[in-house]
Design a protein around this motif. Sequence first.
Motif, PDB file in Angstrom:
ATOM      1  N   GLY A  57       0.816  -1.215   0.000  1.00  0.00           N
ATOM      2  CA  GLY A  57       0.000   0.000   0.000  1.00  0.00           C
ATOM      3  C   GLY A  57       0.846   1.260   0.000  1.00  0.00           C
ATOM      4  O   GLY A  57       0.559   2.222  -0.722  1.00  0.00           O
ATOM      5  N   MET A  58       1.924   1.259   0.791  1.00  0.00           N
ATOM      6  CA  MET A  58       2.821   2.414   0.824  1.00  0.00           C
ATOM      7  C   MET A  58       3.513   2.598  -0.520  1.00  0.00           C
ATOM      8  O   MET A  58       3.651   3.721  -1.018  1.00  0.00           O
ATOM      9  CB  MET A  58       3.857   2.253   1.940  1.00  0.00           C
ATOM     10  CG  MET A  58       4.847   3.400   2.017  1.00  0.00           C
ATOM     11  SD  MET A  58       6.045   3.158   3.356  1.00  0.00           S
ATOM     12  CE  MET A  58       7.107   4.592   3.109  1.00  0.00           C
ATOM     13  N   LEU A  59       3.966   1.490  -1.124  1.00  0.00           N
ATOM     14  CA  LEU A  59       4.618   1.558  -2.432  1.00  0.00           C
ATOM     15  C   LEU A  59       3.690   2.204  -3.456  1.00  0.00           C
ATOM     16  O   LEU A  59       4.098   3.088  -4.218  1.00  0.00           O
ATOM     17  CB  LEU A  59       5.018   0.155  -2.894  1.00  0.00           C
ATOM     18  CG  LEU A  59       5.599   0.054  -4.313  1.00  0.00           C
ATOM     19  CD1 LEU A  59       6.947   0.751  -4.395  1.00  0.00           C
ATOM     20  CD2 LEU A  59       5.722  -1.401  -4.749  1.00  0.00           C
ATOM     21  N   ILE A  60       2.437   1.777  -3.468  1.00  0.00           N
ATOM     22  CA  ILE A  60       1.473   2.301  -4.436  1.00  0.00           C
ATOM     23  C   ILE A  60       1.162   3.761  -4.162  1.00  0.00           C
ATOM     24  O   ILE A  60       1.155   4.601  -5.079  1.00  0.00           O
ATOM     25  CB  ILE A  60       0.187   1.454  -4.412  1.00  0.00           C
ATOM     26  CG1 ILE A  60       0.480   0.050  -4.941  1.00  0.00           C
ATOM     27  CG2 ILE A  60      -0.926   2.124  -5.217  1.00  0.00           C
ATOM     28  CD1 ILE A  60      -0.569  -0.976  -4.590  1.00  0.00           C
ATOM     29  N   GLU A  61       0.927   4.106  -2.908  1.00  0.00           N
ATOM     30  CA  GLU A  61       0.544   5.478  -2.577  1.00  0.00           C
ATOM     31  C   GLU A  61       1.677   6.473  -2.818  1.00  0.00           C
ATOM     32  O   GLU A  61       1.444   7.561  -3.357  1.00  0.00           O
ATOM     33  CB  GLU A  61       0.061   5.558  -1.129  1.00  0.00           C
ATOM     34  CG  GLU A  61      -1.308   4.950  -0.902  1.00  0.00           C
ATOM     35  CD  GLU A  61      -2.430   5.670  -1.630  1.00  0.00           C
ATOM     36  OE1 GLU A  61      -2.252   6.861  -2.004  1.00  0.00           O
ATOM     37  OE2 GLU A  61      -3.481   5.050  -1.843  1.00  0.00           O
ATOM     38  N   GLN A  62       2.924   6.106  -2.423  1.00  0.00           N
ATOM     39  CA  GLN A  62       4.023   7.041  -2.690  1.00  0.00           C
ATOM     40  C   GLN A  62       4.239   7.186  -4.191  1.00  0.00           C
ATOM     41  O   GLN A  62       4.567   8.262  -4.686  1.00  0.00           O
ATOM     42  CB  GLN A  62       5.311   6.616  -1.963  1.00  0.00           C
ATOM     43  CG  GLN A  62       5.935   5.300  -2.386  1.00  0.00           C
ATOM     44  CD  GLN A  62       6.738   5.372  -3.671  1.00  0.00           C
ATOM     45  OE1 GLN A  62       7.266   6.434  -4.021  1.00  0.00           O
ATOM     46  NE2 GLN A  62       6.831   4.251  -4.366  1.00  0.00           N
ATOM     47  N   GLY A  63       4.033   6.078  -4.933  1.00  0.00           N
ATOM     48  CA  GLY A  63       4.167   6.132  -6.382  1.00  0.00           C
ATOM     49  C   GLY A  63       3.071   6.954  -7.027  1.00  0.00           C
ATOM     50  O   GLY A  63       3.314   7.712  -7.978  1.00  0.00           O
ATOM     51  N   ALA A  64       1.854   6.830  -6.509  1.00  0.00           N
ATOM     52  CA  ALA A  64       0.736   7.600  -7.047  1.00  0.00           C
ATOM     53  C   ALA A  64       0.949   9.103  -6.844  1.00  0.00           C
ATOM     54  O   ALA A  64       0.678   9.911  -7.741  1.00  0.00           O
ATOM     55  CB  ALA A  64      -0.560   7.157  -6.372  1.00  0.00           C
ATOM     56  N   GLY A 122       0.457  15.763 -13.513  1.00  0.00           N
ATOM     57  CA  GLY A 122      -0.688  16.629 -13.250  1.00  0.00           C
ATOM     58  C   GLY A 122      -2.009  15.907 -13.366  1.00  0.00           C
ATOM     59  O   GLY A 122      -3.078  16.518 -13.288  1.00  0.00           O
ATOM     60  N   GLU A 123      -1.966  14.589 -13.548  1.00  0.00           N
ATOM     61  CA  GLU A 123      -3.166  13.762 -13.674  1.00  0.00           C
ATOM     62  C   GLU A 123      -3.370  12.937 -12.405  1.00  0.00           C
ATOM     63  O   GLU A 123      -2.403  12.605 -11.714  1.00  0.00           O
ATOM     64  CB  GLU A 123      -3.032  12.802 -14.865  1.00  0.00           C
ATOM     65  CG  GLU A 123      -2.791  13.474 -16.198  1.00  0.00           C
ATOM     66  CD  GLU A 123      -4.060  14.030 -16.808  1.00  0.00           C
ATOM     67  OE1 GLU A 123      -5.157  13.692 -16.315  1.00  0.00           O
ATOM     68  OE2 GLU A 123      -3.949  14.808 -17.779  1.00  0.00           O
ATOM     69  N   GLN A 124      -4.616  12.597 -12.107  1.00  0.00           N
ATOM     70  CA  GLN A 124      -4.876  11.724 -10.967  1.00  0.00           C
ATOM     71  C   GLN A 124      -4.380  10.321 -11.280  1.00  0.00           C
ATOM     72  O   GLN A 124      -4.682   9.768 -12.338  1.00  0.00           O
ATOM     73  CB  GLN A 124      -6.370  11.692 -10.649  1.00  0.00           C
ATOM     74  CG  GLN A 124      -6.699  10.892  -9.392  1.00  0.00           C
ATOM     75  CD  GLN A 124      -8.161  11.025  -8.985  1.00  0.00           C
ATOM     76  OE1 GLN A 124      -8.897  11.830  -9.523  1.00  0.00           O
ATOM     77  NE2 GLN A 124      -8.583  10.210  -8.030  1.00  0.00           N
ATOM     78  N   ALA A 125      -3.636   9.757 -10.363  1.00  0.00           N
ATOM     79  CA  ALA A 125      -3.051   8.433 -10.581  1.00  0.00           C
ATOM     80  C   ALA A 125      -4.125   7.351 -10.568  1.00  0.00           C
ATOM     81  O   ALA A 125      -5.003   7.360  -9.703  1.00  0.00           O
ATOM     82  CB  ALA A 125      -2.011   8.138  -9.505  1.00  0.00           C
ATOM     83  N   PRO A 126      -4.051   6.408 -11.509  1.00  0.00           N
ATOM     84  CA  PRO A 126      -4.996   5.288 -11.520  1.00  0.00           C
ATOM     85  C   PRO A 126      -4.543   4.205 -10.537  1.00  0.00           C
ATOM     86  O   PRO A 126      -3.929   3.208 -10.911  1.00  0.00           O
ATOM     87  CB  PRO A 126      -4.930   4.801 -12.968  1.00  0.00           C
ATOM     88  CG  PRO A 126      -3.535   5.105 -13.390  1.00  0.00           C
ATOM     89  CD  PRO A 126      -3.136   6.365 -12.655  1.00  0.00           C
TER      90      PRO A 126
END
Length: 281
Positions: free
Chosen positions: A250-257, A265-269
């Motif tokens: 979860g941390m990997l995904i959130e920091q990457g997002a 400038g786009e919302q991360a999928p």
Amino acid sequence: MITSKTKKIGILGWPLGHSLSPIMHNAAFEALHLDFVYVPLPVHPENLAQAVAGLKVMDFAGVNVTIPHKVKIMSYLDEIDFSAQLVGAVNTVVIKDGKSIGYNTDAQGFVRSVLSNSVKITEQTAVMLGAGGAARAVACGLFQHGIKKVIIGARNLEKAQQFVRNFSTNVDIQAYDWEDYDFQNLLQECDILINSTPIGMSVHDTEVLPIPWESLNPDAVICDLIYNPSKTQLLLSAKKHGHIALNGLGMLIEQGALAFELWTGEQAPRQIMTDALKEYL
């Protein structure tokens, strides 16, 4: 198709065999039809200054930064965002209008991953195992979101004490040798237990974290920053003793997002990024 107009993003580290960031980000770029590409950039520490200068020359839009460059790279950037000043390390660089700006998304990445699992942070007590760079980012994120107290337990007491000295005196943070009797007793008041050490990263790891499960608050949430393997010995033991157990994916995904959003400038999928990582793992 990669062309001369494709915007380039990379990850700087040494070595880079472990990084899953290219899988996550390239899946996100493809999903949003963005003309970006994410590539690994293994850079020896001796060559870091030249590499950072080269990013501008080669018209990179940004990079992620991982071990062992997160602190040293700060000397070679044009600006340091407050998020990175607070943590004392950079994990994301944005290059825009000829300027390189360093950010840190690790702190907020951890907090978001915990909150998304309905774990309370405000007015809680966190116990952290380890006193390295990852621990500092997590501690900063926790203090920003109202944690009451952070207790650091480490194999090296001197390192833990230095870790504590790096924080402001107006926050409640304490350092202990993790084998110390007093530290073991403090586990009774722990609401969130976080492993920021590499112990458990290898399935063949024989070293065990010093947790007396019978003394630990039975309602404590157990977090391991390791995401591969997805079920470390710590998390398996936590489940066995009835605790909520969260790994580091979860941390990997959130920091990457958060980094993705800074670059594009786009919302991360986030779901696309999650699915890509889970399929690979």
